[in-house]
Design a protein around this motif. Structure first.
Motif, PDB file in Angstrom:
ATOM      1  N   GLY A   1       0.785  -1.223   0.000  1.00 24.59           N
ATOM      2  CA  GLY A   1       0.000   0.000   0.000  1.00 24.59           C
ATOM      3  C   GLY A   1       0.815   1.270   0.000  1.00 24.59           C
ATOM      4  O   GLY A   1       2.024   1.266   0.084  1.00 24.59           O
ATOM      5  N   GLY A   2       0.116   2.358  -0.112  1.00 22.90           N
ATOM      6  CA  GLY A   2       0.768   3.649  -0.050  1.00 22.90           C
ATOM      7  C   GLY A   2       1.703   3.886  -1.212  1.00 22.90           C
ATOM      8  O   GLY A   2       2.474   4.821  -1.214  1.00 22.90           O
ATOM      9  N   GLY A   3       1.669   3.027  -2.197  1.00 18.08           N
ATOM     10  CA  GLY A   3       2.452   3.272  -3.396  1.00 18.08           C
ATOM     11  C   GLY A   3       3.735   2.477  -3.447  1.00 18.08           C
ATOM     12  O   GLY A   3       4.366   2.396  -4.481  1.00 18.08           O
ATOM     13  N   ARG A   4       4.147   1.861  -2.334  1.00 23.41           N
ATOM     14  CA  ARG A   4       5.405   1.127  -2.370  1.00 23.41           C
ATOM     15  C   ARG A   4       5.151  -0.272  -2.916  1.00 23.41           C
ATOM     16  O   ARG A   4       4.231  -0.964  -2.503  1.00 23.41           O
ATOM     17  CB  ARG A   4       5.986   1.011  -0.972  1.00 23.41           C
ATOM     18  N   SER A   5       5.971  -0.681  -3.834  1.00 27.71           N
ATOM     19  CA  SER A   5       5.832  -2.061  -4.274  1.00 27.71           C
ATOM     20  C   SER A   5       6.651  -2.924  -3.339  1.00 27.71           C
ATOM     21  O   SER A   5       7.757  -2.597  -2.955  1.00 27.71           O
ATOM     22  CB  SER A   5       6.317  -2.216  -5.706  1.00 27.71           C
ATOM     23  N   TYR A   6       6.052  -3.999  -2.900  1.00 28.19           N
ATOM     24  CA  TYR A   6       6.657  -4.882  -1.927  1.00 28.19           C
ATOM     25  C   TYR A   6       7.917  -5.498  -2.501  1.00 28.19           C
ATOM     26  O   TYR A   6       7.963  -5.882  -3.655  1.00 28.19           O
ATOM     27  CB  TYR A   6       5.639  -5.959  -1.581  1.00 28.19           C
ATOM     28  N   ALA A   7       8.969  -5.570  -1.687  1.00 29.20           N
ATOM     29  CA  ALA A   7      10.207  -6.170  -2.172  1.00 29.20           C
ATOM     30  C   ALA A   7      10.029  -7.687  -2.239  1.00 29.20           C
ATOM     31  O   ALA A   7       9.973  -8.361  -1.221  1.00 29.20           O
ATOM     32  CB  ALA A   7      11.342  -5.814  -1.227  1.00 29.20           C
ATOM     33  N   TRP A   8       9.921  -8.176  -3.411  1.00 31.54           N
ATOM     34  CA  TRP A   8       9.571  -9.583  -3.595  1.00 31.54           C
ATOM     35  C   TRP A   8      10.759 -10.492  -3.755  1.00 31.54           C
ATOM     36  O   TRP A   8      10.605 -11.658  -4.082  1.00 31.54           O
ATOM     37  CB  TRP A   8       8.668  -9.723  -4.831  1.00 31.54           C
ATOM     38  N   TRP A   9      11.983  -9.966  -3.573  1.00 29.24           N
ATOM     39  CA  TRP A   9      13.107 -10.799  -3.958  1.00 29.24           C
ATOM     40  C   TRP A   9      13.248 -12.076  -3.145  1.00 29.24           C
ATOM     41  O   TRP A   9      13.659 -13.100  -3.644  1.00 29.24           O
ATOM     42  CB  TRP A   9      14.403 -10.012  -3.974  1.00 29.24           C
ATOM     43  N   HIS A  10      12.854 -12.033  -1.875  1.00 29.84           N
ATOM     44  CA  HIS A  10      12.952 -13.269  -1.081  1.00 29.84           C
ATOM     45  C   HIS A  10      12.036 -14.344  -1.658  1.00 29.84           C
ATOM     46  O   HIS A  10      12.438 -15.490  -1.876  1.00 29.84           O
ATOM     47  CB  HIS A  10      12.571 -12.999   0.370  1.00 29.84           C
ATOM     48  N   GLU A  11      10.803 -13.939  -1.931  1.00 37.31           N
ATOM     49  CA  GLU A  11       9.851 -14.880  -2.511  1.00 37.31           C
ATOM     50  C   GLU A  11      10.360 -15.404  -3.851  1.00 37.31           C
ATOM     51  O   GLU A  11      10.171 -16.568  -4.186  1.00 37.31           O
ATOM     52  CB  GLU A  11       8.481 -14.209  -2.673  1.00 37.31           C
ATOM     53  N   THR A  12      11.005 -14.509  -4.606  1.00 43.43           N
ATOM     54  CA  THR A  12      11.533 -14.933  -5.901  1.00 43.43           C
ATOM     55  C   THR A  12      12.604 -16.008  -5.723  1.00 43.43           C
ATOM     56  O   THR A  12      12.606 -17.026  -6.426  1.00 43.43           O
ATOM     57  CB  THR A  12      12.144 -13.733  -6.655  1.00 43.43           C
TER      58      THR A  12
ATOM     59  N   THR B   1       4.556 -12.550   3.777  1.00 46.07           N
ATOM     60  CA  THR B   1       3.278 -12.598   3.065  1.00 46.07           C
ATOM     61  C   THR B   1       2.732 -14.015   3.106  1.00 46.07           C
ATOM     62  O   THR B   1       3.478 -14.963   3.359  1.00 46.07           O
ATOM     63  CB  THR B   1       3.455 -12.219   1.581  1.00 46.07           C
ATOM     64  N   ILE B   2       1.437 -14.135   2.864  1.00 42.59           N
ATOM     65  CA  ILE B   2       0.835 -15.464   2.805  1.00 42.59           C
ATOM     66  C   ILE B   2       1.339 -16.230   1.578  1.00 42.59           C
ATOM     67  O   ILE B   2       1.722 -17.399   1.694  1.00 42.59           O
ATOM     68  CB  ILE B   2      -0.710 -15.364   2.813  1.00 42.59           C
ATOM     69  N   PRO B   3       1.379 -15.615   0.380  1.00 43.14           N
ATOM     70  CA  PRO B   3       1.930 -16.369  -0.757  1.00 43.14           C
ATOM     71  C   PRO B   3       3.356 -16.855  -0.487  1.00 43.14           C
ATOM     72  O   PRO B   3       3.713 -17.969  -0.874  1.00 43.14           O
ATOM     73  CB  PRO B   3       1.923 -15.347  -1.902  1.00 43.14           C
ATOM     74  N   GLY B   4       4.145 -16.043   0.197  1.00 43.40           N
ATOM     75  CA  GLY B   4       5.499 -16.455   0.542  1.00 43.40           C
ATOM     76  C   GLY B   4       5.493 -17.694   1.414  1.00 43.40           C
ATOM     77  O   GLY B   4       6.218 -18.662   1.167  1.00 43.40           O
ATOM     78  N   THR B   5       4.630 -17.676   2.426  1.00 43.47           N
ATOM     79  CA  THR B   5       4.519 -18.834   3.306  1.00 43.47           C
ATOM     80  C   THR B   5       4.102 -20.071   2.520  1.00 43.47           C
ATOM     81  O   THR B   5       4.617 -21.169   2.743  1.00 43.47           O
ATOM     82  CB  THR B   5       3.491 -18.544   4.411  1.00 43.47           C
ATOM     83  N   MET B   6       3.169 -19.884   1.564  1.00 46.46           N
ATOM     84  CA  MET B   6       2.729 -21.036   0.765  1.00 46.46           C
ATOM     85  C   MET B   6       3.895 -21.575  -0.040  1.00 46.46           C
ATOM     86  O   MET B   6       4.064 -22.798  -0.173  1.00 46.46           O
ATOM     87  CB  MET B   6       1.553 -20.631  -0.132  1.00 46.46           C
ATOM     88  N   LEU B   7       4.720 -20.682  -0.578  1.00 50.36           N
ATOM     89  CA  LEU B   7       5.907 -21.133  -1.313  1.00 50.36           C
ATOM     90  C   LEU B   7       6.845 -21.908  -0.391  1.00 50.36           C
ATOM     91  O   LEU B   7       7.370 -22.962  -0.755  1.00 50.36           O
ATOM     92  CB  LEU B   7       6.656 -19.931  -1.894  1.00 50.36           C
ATOM     93  N   GLY B   8       7.039 -21.373   0.809  1.00 53.51           N
ATOM     94  CA  GLY B   8       7.907 -22.034   1.774  1.00 53.51           C
ATOM     95  C   GLY B   8       7.405 -23.431   2.096  1.00 53.51           C
ATOM     96  O   GLY B   8       8.166 -24.402   2.120  1.00 53.51           O
ATOM     97  N   LEU B   9       6.097 -23.535   2.325  1.00 59.73           N
ATOM     98  CA  LEU B   9       5.489 -24.828   2.619  1.00 59.73           C
ATOM     99  C   LEU B   9       5.715 -25.797   1.464  1.00 59.73           C
ATOM    100  O   LEU B   9       6.114 -26.950   1.655  1.00 59.73           O
ATOM    101  CB  LEU B   9       3.983 -24.658   2.822  1.00 59.73           C
ATOM    102  N   LEU B  10       5.453 -25.303   0.251  1.00 55.11           N
ATOM    103  CA  LEU B  10       5.593 -26.161  -0.930  1.00 55.11           C
ATOM    104  C   LEU B  10       7.027 -26.630  -1.087  1.00 55.11           C
ATOM    105  O   LEU B  10       7.281 -27.809  -1.368  1.00 55.11           O
ATOM    106  CB  LEU B  10       5.186 -25.374  -2.179  1.00 55.11           C
ATOM    107  N   LEU B  11       7.957 -25.699  -0.877  1.00 57.01           N
ATOM    108  CA  LEU B  11       9.365 -26.045  -1.052  1.00 57.01           C
ATOM    109  C   LEU B  11       9.762 -27.160  -0.088  1.00 57.01           C
ATOM    110  O   LEU B  11      10.379 -28.156  -0.474  1.00 57.01           O
ATOM    111  CB  LEU B  11      10.245 -24.813  -0.836  1.00 57.01           C
TER     112      LEU B  11
END
Lengths: 511, 318, 346
Positions: free
Chosen positions: B5-16, B266-276
């Protein structure tokens, strides 16, 4: 340049972080037994200079000589060995350790071939040092439990605990009361008399004019000038610091009409052991100041009004509506906003973005079906940023990257977005540079003119006097006097605020 | 999706990083174990995943606020014993299930009350209840294990809905809810604020204590639900249900990019972690047939992934 | 804070200091723990006076020893502001390594080689953990969580599904009978406690660990090396874990792969219940030791309560209750204090 041979020569020192010059090509000579003041706006490079001298930071280029010998920069121990000591702004070095340990961490006195600590020697040396400074400190209590002024003295004692030739003081009086400041300045003069060179970094120009021999101004990482203190005046100094001429806060015309409605009404507010029997009113458009020494209970009163702390007795009404005690939410819905004392830890969430910080306090009203409306949030942020002229590349960058002044505007924006009826400002300009300071002052006046009831707490007396329509003086958690118009002078405030001076003269606190 | 929110794009590199690792693991698996990537076998083998996954949702929220919940495994044990006890005395599955969920809720509420009311450190509180809940389960059941709850009940874990295992469907629904809550609602934003700086959050009018309380309560409730699914899957309820789950769940959450210091995740991150974790486990046990190797790989994966992310972020900063 | 305006530089602040000192004295965790230990002993002792025999307490102390030894290390780790939850798995791994080296059925290496190797390996793994934390900047809870899992797997792999028995006769004899009638594990624990106590109070290194935990930033400014201090704390913990393994494991009839499971949480529990602040910089050894005794005595105490098998199953419930009691009483006290306005708001 100078007759006396330099004790320390700094030559062409530069340092940049992430490609931004924190310090570029700074050269400076410090002569023996002088008090050399360094001033400049926030971000001018003062703290980087200190860190380089103390060996915490390695400069990109440049060299330093001490007594003609080249200093191995970037090594804390080498700087110590060269006799450079630092008293940092953050006054408590190790809050859990006692004063003796605080003094000697990292260079303990040992016996048995350096294996064991020599407790007795360290203790007696600590006592001697503190005695020299004229303070008595409980040596077994953790430093974090000591009163602020004593902690500051412990930090000073630490800096003096080995034979230092250069003492660097970084904003040593930022959290001291007026009288404590005077004591500290006296000690600094004594040090000079005993041959120590002092590099004195401060925002407070008054102090610099009181004690410094020479003053160096930094701006944007460059040295602007070095003067004998007798050769400059206040205006010149400010002009050098800012790079343009700034009008220092002017005395505001006193007085709102007494017939405008009361917005904030505090009656006999008491929090046992902290403050008692606090009663005052703030009218629409009025700026009321709370003066007093640090620790007199000013901030605690503000915190209780805003609901951070609970109170035991009394009543607070906002526009006639009574507040539940101890509930920030209730205070906020009644229309109170608060800019807290500690911007970095209470006012802002530094890692979050500028936009998120502005909208945080009113996010719940920006929703549809529980979901935040992105568009509304963006509009709000942009309005606030342009209204307060916050200098940030975009609302998405982290609040931590902004300068102190811009951060403070951000906190203001966060509360102004809610359209408050009452705004409490606790130390609104602490650690804010001269330029931003006058902007903040103008803003406060403008808001008051629009009808905002404002309560200002500040340790900066000139600021309070120029800003406020009326002043209440707090001492020992009680209101001991009210000053207005011509009666409001620094002397009058101090006479009320200082404990011993006032005790006999003011038997009864006026309501 | 969860732009905070607020215009900042979340740093997704960990999830990547985690997603890339996941793709590599899957590639390897498809190459080493024929038929590994078939949807059918994946769905079949996913059964072991769901209890973890459900616990991980609550744990993600808690860790984002800078807290931790070590008691989820023990809560599962206690809930399972309560389930068994109520079922054997009343014979009603419905009553037993409700009691099981209620137990989880209460366990969580106790944690929440201790953390928010008494301002105790969550690590200390949940370390205590970690021992206490498991102890009560052991003391009360006296090593007895309950079973034979009937086919209708085991369908909860073994049945499927539109080809998706029932617990999987429950998880997907809940995960969506949690993801929306975290990224789109004010309260989601408040969690990040609390994680970064609790004091400033309080000064912004966020009711930190109330939010804390409900987080731990939710985590307890989820543990009750996970316990129910676990009991249904094995048709046994005993005191050691969920033993060691707490650390596995935390591993998945942290691997998924949630900072243990709070403030990001994030929740998607957690789902990735679980899957991994899940896929790595499957691969290791199917290819090498060794359970021991599995935990070695997971442990190293956790350290290496976080270390890699530290190095990447340090490099980005300098 | 009512009298804080008098706390100017030239004034002594005895009133505030006196009250904080007074409150600290009765707030001390040690007093509460001692109370719980004596209450438990009295209750059990009234029920069965045999609880007060020397043998019973010797048994309790022997059970305490490994926990106490490792807690000395973990305490220092927590003091620096980190945490170590891998000691249980590390103990298992070291037991397996030591067992396979020394067992007459396996490599049958001499104790004079096997024991130093075990100690060295423990220290090495500890230092490795410390290097990931201090140089790799991975949060310690994550490093040790990963090691907890990985080392456990490694142990099972090493044991190959079998148990290890037949440790050399000499070693088991020493472990069981001890030296001059005192069990060797108690001697080792006493030595470690003494060493740690000297380290904390009389050696610069020990004070520096506290300094680092109190404020990492100030420690850096004082020229302390964060990396070196943390390497030491973790290495020391690894060394002590190895020591605990060596003195404790030979007492057991055989070495199983499940050895030391949940030991890490017991140790961390003892450390925090003993009053070591999880945020670092604070904590006393005596509190930790009392917590170890309290946590360990519950199981033996329950066997004296005449409730048979059923009693022991309640051990963990009572442990949990005691932990809560210890930390909650503390916080209730400071809460009351806060509300009577004795704590300064600044």
């Amino acid at each position: 340049m100078n007759a006396a041979p330099a004790l320390i020569q700094i030559r062409g020192v530069s340092k940049s972080y992430d490609g931004v010059h924190a310090l570029s090509d700074v050269s400076l000579d410090l002569t023996p037994a002088e008090i050399h003041a360094v001033c400049g706006e926030n971000g001018a490079g003062k703290s980087t200079l200190i860190k380089i001298l103390s060996g915490i930071v390695q400069p990109d280029v440049g060299h330093i000589t001490v007594n003609g010998r080249s200093l191995n920069i970037g090594d804390v121990h080498a700087s110590e060995a060269a006799g450079i000591a630092v008293m940092y702004q953050e006054s408590t070095a190790f809050p859990h350790l006692n004063a003796v340990e605080n003094l000697f961490v990292g260079r303990e006195i040992t016996r048995c071939g350096g294996l064991f600590l020599n407790h007795a020697a360290m203790k007696s040396q600590t006592e001697r040092l503190l005695q020299k400074l004229g303070v008595s400190v409980n040596l077994s209590a953790p430093a974090g439990d000591l009163p602020l002024a004593q902690r500051q003295m412990v930090a000073l004692a630490r800096a003096l605990s080995w034979d230092c030739r250069l003492l660097i003081m970084d904003e040593p009086t930022a959290s001291l009361s007026n009288r404590e400041t005077q004591t500290l300045l006296r000690i600094v003069r004594q040090l000079r008399a005993s041959g120590v060179t002092v590099l004195y970094v401060s925002h407070r120009l008054d102090e610099i004019f009181q004690i410094a021999d020479r003053v160096t101004v930094l701006r944007d990482g460059r040295k602007v000038s070095t003067h004998r203190i007798t050769a400059v005046d206040r205006h010149q100094l400010i002009r050098h610091m800012v790079g343009r001429s700034v009008e220092e806060s002017q005395r505001s015309p006193a007085g709102t009409a007494d017939n405008s409605p009361v917005i904030l009404d505090v009656k006999q507010l008491t929090r046992r052991g902290v403050f008692s029997d606090i009663s005052f009113q703030v009218r629409e458009g009025e700026i009321l100041g709370l003066a007093g020494l640090v620790g007199a209970g000013r901030s605690e009163i503000a915190r209780a009004i805003f609901g951070i702390d609970e109170f035991d007795e009394g009543e607070i009404r906002v526009a006639g509506r009574p507040l539940k005690g101890g509930s920030v939410q209730d205070a906020m819905t009644s229309g109170i906003g608060m800019v807290p004392e500690d911007r970095q830890h209470e006012g802002l969430i530094l890692p979050m973005s500028v936009g998120e910080n502005i909208s945080l306090a009113m996010l719940r009203s920006l929703t549809r079906w529980g979901i935040v409306r992105r568009q509304a949030e963006r509009e709000l942020t942009e309005t606030q940023m342009s209204d307060l002229s916050v200098k940030a590349a975009n609302p998405g960058i982290a609040a931590a990257t902004l300068s102190g002044g811009n951060q403070q505007k951000l906190v203001l924006g966060k509360w102004l977005a809610r359209n408050p009826k009452v705004l409490i400002l606790d130390e609104p300009t602490r650690g804010v540079d001269v330029g931003a300071k006058s902007q903040v002052h103008q803003l406060i006046r403008k808001l008051a003119a629009k009808g905002l009831a404002t309560l200002v707490i500040s340790s900066d007396l000139p600021e309070l006097l120029s800003l406020c329509d009326r002043l209440l003086v707090v001492r020992s958690g009680r209101i001991v006097g009210e000053l207005q118009g011509a009666t409001a002078t620094q002397e009058a405030v101090l006479a009320l605020a200082l404990p011993d001076a006032a005790e006999s003269r003011l038997p009864e606190a006026p309501r | 999706m969860p732009d905070t929110g607020g215009g900042r794009s979340y740093a997704w590199w960990h999830e990547t990083v985690i997603a890339v690792l996941l793709v590599i693991v899957l590639q390897f698996a498809g190459w080493l174990v024929p038929g590994f990537l078939k949807l059918q076998s994946q769905l079949l083998l996913s059964r072991q995943l769901w209890e973890f996954a459900i616990l991980a949702l609550g744990m993600t929220l808690i860790i984002i606020t800078g807290g931790i919940d070590l008691s989820v495994g023990s809560t599962m044990g206690l809930s399972a014993v309560v389930f068994g006890g109520v079922h054997s005395s009343s014979g009603s599955l419905m009553a037993a299930s409700l009691a099981c969920l209620a137990t989880g809720l209460c366990c969580g509420a106790v944690n929440g009350a201790l953390v928010s009311r008494l301002r105790l450190h969550p690590l200390i509180v949940t370390l205590a209840t970690f021992a206490a809940y498991r102890g009560i389960a052991e003391g009360w059941s006296q090593g007895h294990s309950y079973s034979r709850f009937g086919d209708a009940f085991s369908d909860l874990a073994r049945g499927s809905w539109l080809g998706v295992p029932l617990p999987g469907a429950i998880f997907v629904l809940m995960a969506t809810g949690f993801a929306v809550f975290l990224s789109k609602t004010p309260y989601g934003r408040f969690l990040y604020a609390i994680g970064h700086n609790e004091r400033a959050a309080k000064f912004s009018g966020i009711s930190v204590n109330r939010i804390r309380f409900w987080l731990y309560t939710t985590s307890g409730l989820l543990a009750g639900l996970a316990s129910l699914i676990y009991v249904a899957r094995f048709d046994t309820a005993q005191a050691d249900v969920g033993k060691g789950f707490e650390l596995d769940v935390i591993t998945a959450v942290v691997l998924g990019g949630t900072s243990i210091y709070g403030g990001r995740g994030t929740i998607p991150g957690t789902m990735l972690g679980l899957l991994l974790i899940h896929e790595t486990r499957l691969l290791v046990s199917r290819y090498w047939g060794s359970d021991e190797l599995r935990s070695i790989v997971i442990g190293c994966l956790l350290i290496v992934a976080v270390l890699a992310c530290q190095l990447v972020s340090r490099k980005r900063r300098s | 804070m009512s009298n804080s305006q008098t706390l100017t530089v030239d004034h002594d602040s005895r009133p505030v200091c006196f009250s904080t000192r007074f409150f600290r004295l009765i707030r001390q965790r040690e007093a509460g723990l001692l109370l719980l230990i004596s209450l438990t002993s009295v209750v059990v002792g009234i029920h069965d006076v045999r609880f007060f025999s020397v043998d019973v307490w010797r048994d309790i102390l022997v059970r305490c020893a490994p926990t106490a030894i490792v807690a000395c290390g973990v305490m220092l780790v927590v003091v620096t502001g980190e945490i170590d939850i891998s000691v249980g798995s590390l103990m298992a791994l070291l037991a397996a390594v030591m067992g396979r080296m020394l067992s007459e059925q396996e490599f049958d290496i001499s104790c004079w080689i096997g024991i130093p190797v075990t100690l060295g390996l423990g220290t090495l793994i500890g230092v490795f953990t410390g290097s990931l934390v201090s140089m790799g900047r991975v949060p310690s809870i994550i490093v040790t969580l990963g090691l907890l899992t990985a080392l456990r797997g490694l142990t099972t792999l090493m044991m190959g599904g079998k148990n290890i028995d037949r440790l050399p006769e000499g070693l088991t004899q020493v472990a069981k009978q001890g030296f001059l009638g005192v069990p060797i594990s108690i001697l080792a624990a006493a030595g470690v406690i003494g060493l740690t106590s000297v380290l904390i109070h009389h050696i610069p290194l020990g004070r520096r660990l506290y300094a680092l935990g109190s404020s990492a930033e100030s420690a850096r400014m004082a020229g302390l090396s964060e990396v070196r201090l943390k390497l030491f704390a973790f290495g020391y913990t690894g060394f002590l874990t190895a020591l605990a393994t060596i003195v404790d494991v030979p007492r057991l009839p055989k070495i199983e792969s499940g050895i030391g499971s949940e030991f890490e949480l017991l140790v961390v529990t003892c450390v925090v219940v003993g009053g070591v602040a999880i945020s670092g910089g604070q904590g006393r050894l005596i509190g930790v030791l009392l917590a170890v005794v309290l946590m360990t005595m519950i199981r033996p105490a329950l066997t004296f309560m005449d409730i048979g098998e059923a009693g022991e199953k309640w051990t963990r419930a009572i442990q949990g209750m005691f932990i809560l009691l210890a930390v909650v009483s503390d916080s209730l006290f400071s809460w009351r204090q806060r509300h009577s306005g004795k704590v300064h708001a600044a």
